[in-house]
Design a protein around this motif. Structure first.
Motif, PDB file in Angstrom:
ATOM      1  N   GLU A  88       0.891  -1.260  -0.010  1.00  0.00           N
ATOM      2  CA  GLU A  88      -0.013  -0.031  -0.086  1.00  0.00           C
ATOM      3  C   GLU A  88       0.800   1.233  -0.117  1.00  0.00           C
ATOM      4  N   THR A  89       2.044   1.348   0.544  1.00  0.00           N
ATOM      5  CA  THR A  89       2.884   2.405   0.664  1.00  0.00           C
ATOM      6  C   THR A  89       4.299   1.661   0.250  1.00  0.00           C
ATOM      7  N   THR A  90       5.337   2.772   0.241  1.00  0.00           N
ATOM      8  CA  THR A  90       6.668   2.389   0.058  1.00  0.00           C
ATOM      9  C   THR A  90       7.522   1.746   1.207  1.00  0.00           C
ATOM     10  N   VAL A  91       6.904   2.168   2.262  1.00  0.00           N
ATOM     11  CA  VAL A  91       7.445   1.628   3.649  1.00  0.00           C
ATOM     12  C   VAL A  91       7.991   0.169   3.763  1.00  0.00           C
ATOM     13  N   PRO A  92       7.371  -0.886   3.168  1.00  0.00           N
ATOM     14  CA  PRO A  92       7.621  -2.395   3.646  1.00  0.00           C
ATOM     15  C   PRO A  92       8.721  -2.565   2.592  1.00  0.00           C
ATOM     16  N   VAL A  93       8.997  -1.885   1.521  1.00  0.00           N
ATOM     17  CA  VAL A  93      10.119  -2.263   0.482  1.00  0.00           C
ATOM     18  C   VAL A  93      11.514  -2.578   1.213  1.00  0.00           C
ATOM     19  N   THR A  94      12.163  -3.601   0.876  1.00  0.00           N
ATOM     20  CA  THR A  94      13.465  -4.189   1.563  1.00  0.00           C
ATOM     21  C   THR A  94      14.465  -3.664   0.519  1.00  0.00           C
ATOM     22  N   LEU A  95      15.867  -3.703   1.214  1.00  0.00           N
ATOM     23  CA  LEU A  95      17.100  -3.342   0.378  1.00  0.00           C
ATOM     24  C   LEU A  95      16.908  -4.632  -0.533  1.00  0.00           C
ATOM     25  N   ASP A  96      17.001  -5.589  -0.257  1.00  0.00           N
ATOM     26  CA  ASP A  96      17.023  -6.774  -0.857  1.00  0.00           C
ATOM     27  C   ASP A  96      16.187  -6.771  -2.255  1.00  0.00           C
ATOM     28  N   GLU A  97      15.014  -6.342  -2.134  1.00  0.00           N
ATOM     29  CA  GLU A  97      14.128  -6.049  -3.075  1.00  0.00           C
ATOM     30  C   GLU A  97      14.610  -5.148  -4.154  1.00  0.00           C
ATOM     31  N   MET A  98      15.131  -3.846  -3.529  1.00  0.00           N
ATOM     32  CA  MET A  98      15.538  -2.726  -4.425  1.00  0.00           C
ATOM     33  C   MET A  98      17.012  -3.179  -5.067  1.00  0.00           C
ATOM     34  N   THR A  99      17.808  -3.899  -4.461  1.00  0.00           N
ATOM     35  CA  THR A  99      18.932  -4.596  -5.285  1.00  0.00           C
ATOM     36  C   THR A  99      18.524  -5.240  -6.327  1.00  0.00           C
ATOM     37  N   MET A 100      17.673  -6.284  -6.218  1.00  0.00           N
ATOM     38  CA  MET A 100      17.181  -7.212  -7.398  1.00  0.00           C
ATOM     39  C   MET A 100      16.562  -6.507  -8.427  1.00  0.00           C
ATOM     40  N   LEU A 101      15.626  -5.397  -8.261  1.00  0.00           N
ATOM     41  CA  LEU A 101      15.061  -4.654  -9.296  1.00  0.00           C
ATOM     42  C   LEU A 101      16.064  -3.735 -10.042  1.00  0.00           C
ATOM     43  N   ALA A 102      16.952  -3.060  -9.106  1.00  0.00           N
ATOM     44  CA  ALA A 102      18.029  -2.263  -9.644  1.00  0.00           C
ATOM     45  C   ALA A 102      19.130  -3.090 -10.575  1.00  0.00           C
ATOM     46  N   ALA A 103      19.383  -4.142 -10.090  1.00  0.00           N
ATOM     47  CA  ALA A 103      20.361  -5.018 -11.137  1.00  0.00           C
ATOM     48  C   ALA A 103      19.457  -5.492 -12.415  1.00  0.00           C
ATOM     49  N   ALA A 104      18.346  -5.408 -12.117  1.00  0.00           N
ATOM     50  CA  ALA A 104      17.495  -5.837 -13.482  1.00  0.00           C
ATOM     51  C   ALA A 104      17.574  -4.556 -14.672  1.00  0.00           C
ATOM     52  N   VAL A 105      17.274  -3.399 -13.966  1.00  0.00           N
ATOM     53  CA  VAL A 105      17.163  -2.392 -14.717  1.00  0.00           C
ATOM     54  C   VAL A 105      18.620  -1.981 -15.371  1.00  0.00           C
ATOM     55  N   VAL A 106      19.856  -2.131 -14.418  1.00  0.00           N
ATOM     56  CA  VAL A 106      21.113  -2.022 -15.191  1.00  0.00           C
ATOM     57  C   VAL A 106      21.304  -2.887 -16.342  1.00  0.00           C
ATOM     58  N   ARG A 107      20.885  -4.310 -16.340  1.00  0.00           N
ATOM     59  CA  ARG A 107      21.412  -5.008 -17.182  1.00  0.00           C
ATOM     60  C   ARG A 107      20.522  -4.737 -18.434  1.00  0.00           C
ATOM     61  N   GLY A 108      19.381  -3.986 -18.386  1.00  0.00           N
ATOM     62  CA  GLY A 108      18.576  -3.786 -19.770  1.00  0.00           C
ATOM     63  C   GLY A 108      18.722  -2.497 -20.182  1.00  0.00           C
ATOM     64  N   THR A 109      19.942  -1.924 -19.736  1.00  0.00           N
ATOM     65  CA  THR A 109      20.027  -0.376 -20.142  1.00  0.00           C
ATOM     66  C   THR A 109      21.737  -0.508 -20.714  1.00  0.00           C
ATOM     67  N   SER A 110      22.006   0.576 -21.530  1.00  0.00           N
ATOM     68  CA  SER A 110      23.474   0.795 -21.736  1.00  0.00           C
ATOM     69  C   SER A 110      23.847   2.207 -21.583  1.00  0.00           C
ATOM     70  N   ARG A 111      22.776   2.886 -21.810  1.00  0.00           N
ATOM     71  CA  ARG A 111      23.245   4.644 -21.667  1.00  0.00           C
ATOM     72  C   ARG A 111      22.710   5.373 -20.628  1.00  0.00           C
ATOM     73  N   ALA A 112      21.606   4.957 -20.135  1.00  0.00           N
ATOM     74  CA  ALA A 112      20.928   5.764 -19.151  1.00  0.00           C
ATOM     75  C   ALA A 112      21.632   5.600 -17.610  1.00  0.00           C
ATOM     76  N   LEU A 113      21.883   6.876 -17.125  1.00  0.00           N
ATOM     77  CA  LEU A 113      22.357   6.810 -15.606  1.00  0.00           C
ATOM     78  C   LEU A 113      21.160   5.885 -14.681  1.00  0.00           C
ATOM     79  N   ILE A 114      21.505   5.222 -14.142  1.00  0.00           N
ATOM     80  CA  ILE A 114      20.526   4.382 -13.191  1.00  0.00           C
ATOM     81  C   ILE A 114      20.692   4.704 -11.449  1.00  0.00           C
ATOM     82  N   VAL A 115      19.587   5.106 -10.982  1.00  0.00           N
ATOM     83  CA  VAL A 115      19.511   5.898  -9.857  1.00  0.00           C
ATOM     84  C   VAL A 115      18.885   4.683  -8.856  1.00  0.00           C
ATOM     85  N   GLY A 116      19.545   4.204  -7.799  1.00  0.00           N
ATOM     86  CA  GLY A 116      18.779   3.306  -6.978  1.00  0.00           C
ATOM     87  C   GLY A 116      18.356   3.907  -5.649  1.00  0.00           C
TER      88      GLY A 116
END
Length: 298
Positions: A88-116
């Motif tokens: 319902e909010t952003t509060v429950p999100v964990t660092l493990d979840e953010m790390t997994m999602l950020a790694a996927a975004v990095v793998r899918g890009t080659s030019r953009a600056l990725i901010v986690g």
């Protein structure tokens, strides 16, 4: 607009040790180079007066579409909690979840600056915890920068991260991780609140942040903050005068159901498009018209 004290209306000078623009002069949006955008490119764009777009991204496939479209900066936001993880909010999100999602975004890009995003509970204890959490996003996910919420209260965290070589995007105004304390309402209305928001903006700049998100801030105040700071401002519900604009991609493309914030412009109703395609598929299966011979292997 709330009148700010004269001393606070002076254009700020770059803090000692602040990043200087690279001077490359290349446009951030739509550039053809596959070199990653860096925080120095954003500083150069600020000097040129160039505006730029930022979108959230949470997976490799979506991020690749945005990268091909020329989006120069993507935020792997803890808004994934609302958009993709069912919270319902952003509060429950964990660092493990953010790390997994950020790694996927990095793998899918080659030019953009990725901010986690550093999620709630991963930096509030102090600078050492913030450094430990940010290091995970940089080492394990490969992000080029991290974002954290808070102005003056996060000064020490930002300072240590920057000293340690990790670029930081700050976030002030409405800070969703503090929803239980402040709710979802406009920040910076009134003389005292406006002065505090400006102090927060200056504090994160002085700590070394390379940019600052201004969320749900009166447009006039956001314009003043943008004029005073030498680092880029990124607006979301903060008017048209910030250096950049960010939207949650599921809002912008119409995938979010129900009400969306007033400041969101929906460029397509992707929820309707997807729903129509799903119904067409289901009806063809039920009616026996899919698959046809051309969709079959012999």
């Amino acid at each position: 607009m709330t009148q700010l004290p004269a001393a606070q209306q002076q254009t700020a000078q770059p803090a000692q040790g602040a990043l200087k623009p690279s001077g490359s002069g290349r446009a951030l949006y739509g550039g053809k180079s596959t070199r990653r955008i860096t925080v120095r490119d954003l500083a150069a764009a600020k000097e040129r007066g160039e505006k730029w777009p930022m979108l959230t991204a949470y997976d490799a496939l979506t991020a690749s579409v945005f990268d091909e479209a020329g989006i120069p900066v993507m935020l792997v936001g803890d808004s994934a909690g609302n958009c993709h993880l069912g919270y319902e909010t952003t509060v429950p999100v964990t660092l493990d979840e953010m790390t997994m999602l950020a790694a996927a975004v990095v793998r899918g890009t080659s030019r953009a600056l990725i901010v986690g995003d550093l999620p709630f509970g991963s930096y509030q204890e102090g600078p050492v915890q913030a450094l430990r959490s940010a290091t995970r996003l940089v080492k394990e996910a490969g992000v080029g920068a991290v974002k954290l919420e808070g102005g003056e209260r996060s000064h020490r965290q930002i300072e240590l991260l920057v000293e340690s070589g990790i670029p930081v995007m700050a976030h002030i105004g409405l800070t969703p991780q503090s929803v239980n304390a402040m709710g979802y309402r406009v920040q910076g209305r009134g003389e005292e609140a406006a002065a505090q928001l400006l102090r927060d903006a200056k504090a994160v700049q002085d700590a070394g942040a390379f940019a600052v998100v201004l969320e749900l801030v009166p447009a006039e105040l956001a314009a003043e903050v943008t004029r005073v700071l030498h680092i880029p401002t990124v607006g979301i519900g903060a008017g048209a005068e910030t250096d950049a604009q960010v939207l949650v991609w599921t809002d912008m493309l119409g995938l979010t159901g129900g009400r969306v914030p007033k400041f969101v412009k929906q460029y397509v109703n992707l929820r309707e498009v997807m729903g129509g395609a799903v119904k067409a598929f289901a009806e063809e299966v039920v009616g026996g018209t899919f698959p046809r011979d051309e969709h079959s292997v012999h």
